[in-house]
Design a protein around this motif. Structure first.
Motif, PDB file in Angstrom:
ATOM      1  N   LEU A  96       0.871  -1.175   0.000  1.00  0.00           N
ATOM      2  CA  LEU A  96       0.000   0.000   0.000  1.00  0.00           C
ATOM      3  C   LEU A  96       0.902   1.217   0.000  1.00  0.00           C
ATOM      4  CD1 LEU A  96      -2.604   1.638   0.326  1.00  0.00           C
ATOM      5  CD2 LEU A  96      -2.462   1.189   2.806  1.00  0.00           C
ATOM      6  N   VAL A  97       0.816   2.025  -1.055  1.00  0.00           N
ATOM      7  CA  VAL A  97       1.659   3.211  -1.164  1.00  0.00           C
ATOM      8  C   VAL A  97       1.060   4.324  -0.304  1.00  0.00           C
ATOM      9  CG1 VAL A  97       2.605   4.944  -2.738  1.00  0.00           C
ATOM     10  CG2 VAL A  97       2.449   2.548  -3.467  1.00  0.00           C
ATOM     11  N   LEU A  98       1.888   4.849   0.599  1.00  0.00           N
ATOM     12  CA  LEU A  98       1.472   5.927   1.490  1.00  0.00           C
ATOM     13  C   LEU A  98       1.931   7.285   0.984  1.00  0.00           C
ATOM     14  CD1 LEU A  98       2.404   4.150   4.841  1.00  0.00           C
ATOM     15  CD2 LEU A  98       0.141   4.292   3.769  1.00  0.00           C
ATOM     16  N   GLU A  99       3.138   7.332   0.438  1.00  0.00           N
ATOM     17  CA  GLU A  99       3.710   8.563  -0.123  1.00  0.00           C
ATOM     18  C   GLU A  99       4.601   8.176  -1.290  1.00  0.00           C
ATOM     19  OE1 GLU A  99       5.259  11.734   2.715  1.00  0.00           O
ATOM     20  OE2 GLU A  99       5.461   9.894   3.908  1.00  0.00           O
ATOM     21  N   GLY A 100       4.789   9.124  -2.204  1.00  0.00           N
ATOM     22  CA  GLY A 100       5.694   8.890  -3.312  1.00  0.00           C
ATOM     23  C   GLY A 100       5.059   8.060  -4.413  1.00  0.00           C
ATOM     24  N   SER A 101       5.919   7.461  -5.230  1.00  0.00           N
ATOM     25  CA  SER A 101       5.423   6.731  -6.393  1.00  0.00           C
ATOM     26  C   SER A 101       6.513   5.814  -6.929  1.00  0.00           C
ATOM     27  CB  SER A 101       4.970   7.710  -7.479  1.00  0.00           C
ATOM     28  OG  SER A 101       5.985   8.681  -7.723  1.00  0.00           O
ATOM     29  N   GLY A 102       6.075   4.877  -7.751  1.00  0.00           N
ATOM     30  CA  GLY A 102       7.003   3.935  -8.356  1.00  0.00           C
ATOM     31  C   GLY A 102       6.278   3.031  -9.327  1.00  0.00           C
ATOM     32  N   TYR A 103       6.952   1.966  -9.737  1.00  0.00           N
ATOM     33  CA  TYR A 103       6.397   1.035 -10.711  1.00  0.00           C
ATOM     34  C   TYR A 103       6.612  -0.406 -10.270  1.00  0.00           C
ATOM     35  CZ  TYR A 103       6.886   5.076 -13.865  1.00  0.00           C
ATOM     36  OH  TYR A 103       6.825   6.310 -14.446  1.00  0.00           O
ATOM     37  N   PHE A 104       5.555  -1.195 -10.357  1.00  0.00           N
ATOM     38  CA  PHE A 104       5.664  -2.641 -10.305  1.00  0.00           C
ATOM     39  C   PHE A 104       5.540  -3.126 -11.736  1.00  0.00           C
ATOM     40  CE2 PHE A 104       4.560  -2.158  -5.858  1.00  0.00           C
ATOM     41  CZ  PHE A 104       5.291  -3.171  -5.262  1.00  0.00           C
ATOM     42  N   ASP A 105       6.478  -3.935 -12.175  1.00  0.00           N
ATOM     43  CA  ASP A 105       6.413  -4.561 -13.492  1.00  0.00           C
ATOM     44  C   ASP A 105       6.087  -6.027 -13.281  1.00  0.00           C
ATOM     45  OD1 ASP A 105       7.356  -2.111 -14.443  1.00  0.00           O
ATOM     46  OD2 ASP A 105       9.431  -2.829 -14.640  1.00  0.00           O
ATOM     47  N   VAL A 106       5.098  -6.528 -14.030  1.00  0.00           N
ATOM     48  CA  VAL A 106       4.697  -7.931 -13.937  1.00  0.00           C
ATOM     49  C   VAL A 106       4.642  -8.528 -15.334  1.00  0.00           C
ATOM     50  CG1 VAL A 106       3.392  -7.585 -11.796  1.00  0.00           C
ATOM     51  CG2 VAL A 106       2.205  -7.395 -13.986  1.00  0.00           C
ATOM     52  N   ARG A 107       4.835  -9.830 -15.415  1.00  0.00           N
ATOM     53  CA  ARG A 107       4.740 -10.541 -16.693  1.00  0.00           C
ATOM     54  C   ARG A 107       3.310 -11.005 -16.914  1.00  0.00           C
ATOM     55  NH1 ARG A 107       9.165 -10.515 -20.258  1.00  0.00           N
ATOM     56  NH2 ARG A 107      11.073 -10.744 -19.051  1.00  0.00           N
ATOM     57  N   ASP A 108       2.809 -10.794 -18.146  1.00  0.00           N
ATOM     58  CA  ASP A 108       1.499 -11.345 -18.477  1.00  0.00           C
ATOM     59  C   ASP A 108       1.685 -12.732 -19.096  1.00  0.00           C
ATOM     60  OD1 ASP A 108       2.184 -10.998 -21.185  1.00  0.00           O
ATOM     61  OD2 ASP A 108       0.777  -9.343 -21.505  1.00  0.00           O
ATOM     62  N   MET A 109       0.585 -13.343 -19.539  1.00  0.00           N
ATOM     63  CA  MET A 109       0.652 -14.713 -20.076  1.00  0.00           C
ATOM     64  C   MET A 109       1.488 -14.822 -21.350  1.00  0.00           C
ATOM     65  SD  MET A 109      -0.743 -16.983 -18.173  1.00  0.00           S
ATOM     66  CE  MET A 109      -1.186 -18.378 -19.177  1.00  0.00           C
ATOM     67  N   GLU A 110       1.632 -13.720 -22.081  1.00  0.00           N
ATOM     68  CA  GLU A 110       2.459 -13.746 -23.303  1.00  0.00           C
ATOM     69  C   GLU A 110       3.888 -13.309 -23.037  1.00  0.00           C
ATOM     70  OE1 GLU A 110      -0.781 -11.954 -23.904  1.00  0.00           O
ATOM     71  OE2 GLU A 110      -1.536 -13.976 -24.213  1.00  0.00           O
ATOM     72  N   GLU A 111       4.269 -13.184 -21.754  1.00  0.00           N
ATOM     73  CA  GLU A 111       5.616 -12.783 -21.357  1.00  0.00           C
ATOM     74  C   GLU A 111       5.911 -11.310 -21.610  1.00  0.00           C
ATOM     75  OE1 GLU A 111       8.240 -14.577 -19.756  1.00  0.00           O
ATOM     76  OE2 GLU A 111       6.529 -15.847 -19.300  1.00  0.00           O
ATOM     77  N   ASN A 112       4.878 -10.498 -21.865  1.00  0.00           N
ATOM     78  CA  ASN A 112       5.071  -9.056 -21.964  1.00  0.00           C
ATOM     79  C   ASN A 112       5.251  -8.482 -20.566  1.00  0.00           C
ATOM     80  OD1 ASN A 112       4.490  -8.641 -24.854  1.00  0.00           O
ATOM     81  ND2 ASN A 112       2.425  -9.304 -24.279  1.00  0.00           N
ATOM     82  N   TRP A 113       6.059  -7.445 -20.465  1.00  0.00           N
ATOM     83  CA  TRP A 113       6.126  -6.695 -19.222  1.00  0.00           C
ATOM     84  C   TRP A 113       4.966  -5.712 -19.192  1.00  0.00           C
ATOM     85  CZ3 TRP A 113       8.464  -8.049 -15.073  1.00  0.00           C
ATOM     86  CH2 TRP A 113       9.718  -8.660 -15.098  1.00  0.00           C
ATOM     87  N   VAL A 114       4.212  -5.735 -18.108  1.00  0.00           N
ATOM     88  CA  VAL A 114       3.156  -4.759 -17.864  1.00  0.00           C
ATOM     89  C   VAL A 114       3.640  -3.868 -16.731  1.00  0.00           C
ATOM     90  CG1 VAL A 114       0.758  -4.379 -17.188  1.00  0.00           C
ATOM     91  CG2 VAL A 114       1.365  -6.397 -18.557  1.00  0.00           C
ATOM     92  N   ARG A 115       3.729  -2.574 -16.974  1.00  0.00           N
ATOM     93  CA  ARG A 115       4.180  -1.623 -15.954  1.00  0.00           C
ATOM     94  C   ARG A 115       2.951  -1.065 -15.248  1.00  0.00           C
ATOM     95  NH1 ARG A 115       9.434   1.972 -15.838  1.00  0.00           N
ATOM     96  NH2 ARG A 115      10.045  -0.060 -15.036  1.00  0.00           N
ATOM     97  N   ILE A 116       2.957  -1.150 -13.921  1.00  0.00           N
ATOM     98  CA  ILE A 116       1.851  -0.655 -13.102  1.00  0.00           C
ATOM     99  C   ILE A 116       2.382   0.504 -12.270  1.00  0.00           C
ATOM    100  CG2 ILE A 116       0.100  -1.230 -11.390  1.00  0.00           C
ATOM    101  CD1 ILE A 116       0.682  -4.236 -12.114  1.00  0.00           C
ATOM    102  N   GLU A 117       1.840   1.680 -12.535  1.00  0.00           N
ATOM    103  CA  GLU A 117       2.247   2.874 -11.796  1.00  0.00           C
ATOM    104  C   GLU A 117       1.484   2.928 -10.476  1.00  0.00           C
ATOM    105  OE1 GLU A 117       2.741   7.521 -12.944  1.00  0.00           O
ATOM    106  OE2 GLU A 117       0.832   6.578 -13.473  1.00  0.00           O
ATOM    107  N   VAL A 118       2.207   3.100  -9.366  1.00  0.00           N
ATOM    108  CA  VAL A 118       1.560   3.185  -8.066  1.00  0.00           C
ATOM    109  C   VAL A 118       1.842   4.533  -7.419  1.00  0.00           C
ATOM    110  CG1 VAL A 118       1.412   0.703  -7.621  1.00  0.00           C
ATOM    111  CG2 VAL A 118       3.490   1.930  -6.981  1.00  0.00           C
TER     112      VAL A 118
END
Length: 180
Positions: A96-118
């Motif tokens: 749970l982001v309280l302050e600031g920001s960043g990125y979680f990158d996860v792999r989808d089923m096709e092995e693409n990187w999905v970047r999630i901005e938090v």
């Protein structure tokens, strides 16, 4: 609301957005269906019964905070490299982001990187067995709550580790998601 997109392959500076050209955004429902990542928006300004209910329902019995910045995290350069190395965990990763920001990158089923901005108020649950990584954005600062079931365990298993039971179970759950 969280924003997610497919990444390009240029990682000259991992802290940049890395949109494809043209950008390909991933809607929240598709993010869950193709990765299993769950998202919740948390009101940080008040008591949050929904967060307490989620913690109780999922058995999150331990929590702490992490502060990631060049001046606040001991061994910052080493830690940020560890966080950004592709890995998985045998348990869910809840942040749970309280302050600031960043990125979680996860792999989808096709092995693409999905970047999630938090950003503040974003709570992500990455399922056990998902390949992922984390980085700060150009603000170089995030303060987040970490939740655990029982005693905190943060053991990264660097890729490849497809033979691990948590990885096999994760892939089976994703197949079921995609069939529904």
């Amino acid at each position: 609301m969280v924003c997610a997109w497919l990444m390009n392959d240029d990682l000259a500076d991992q802290r940049l957005e890395h949109h494809r050209s043209p950008p390909v955004f991933v809607p929240l429902d598709k993010l869950f269906k193709t990765t299993g990542v769950e998202y919740f928006k948390v009101n940080l300004d008040s008591q949050n019964p929904e967060l307490e209910e989620l913690k109780n329902k999922r058995g999150y019995s331990y929590e702490d905070e992490i502060l990631i910045s060049p001046t606040q995290l001991p061994n910052y350069e080493e830690k940020i490299k560890i966080f950004f190395h592709e890995h998985l965990h045998t348990d869910e990763e809840i942040r749970l982001v309280l302050e600031g920001s960043g990125y979680f990158d996860v792999r989808d089923m096709e092995e693409n990187w999905v970047r999630i901005e938090v950003k503040p108020g974003d709570l992500l649950i990455l399922p056990a067995g998902i390949y992922h990584r984390f980085t700060l954005d150009t603000n170089n600062f995030v303060r987040a709550k970490r939740y655990f079931v029982g005693e905190p365990v943060w053991t990264p298993h660097n890729r490849p580790c497809d033979e691990m039971e948590c990885r096999k179970s994760y892939l089976e759950r994703l197949k079921k998601n995609l069939e529904e």
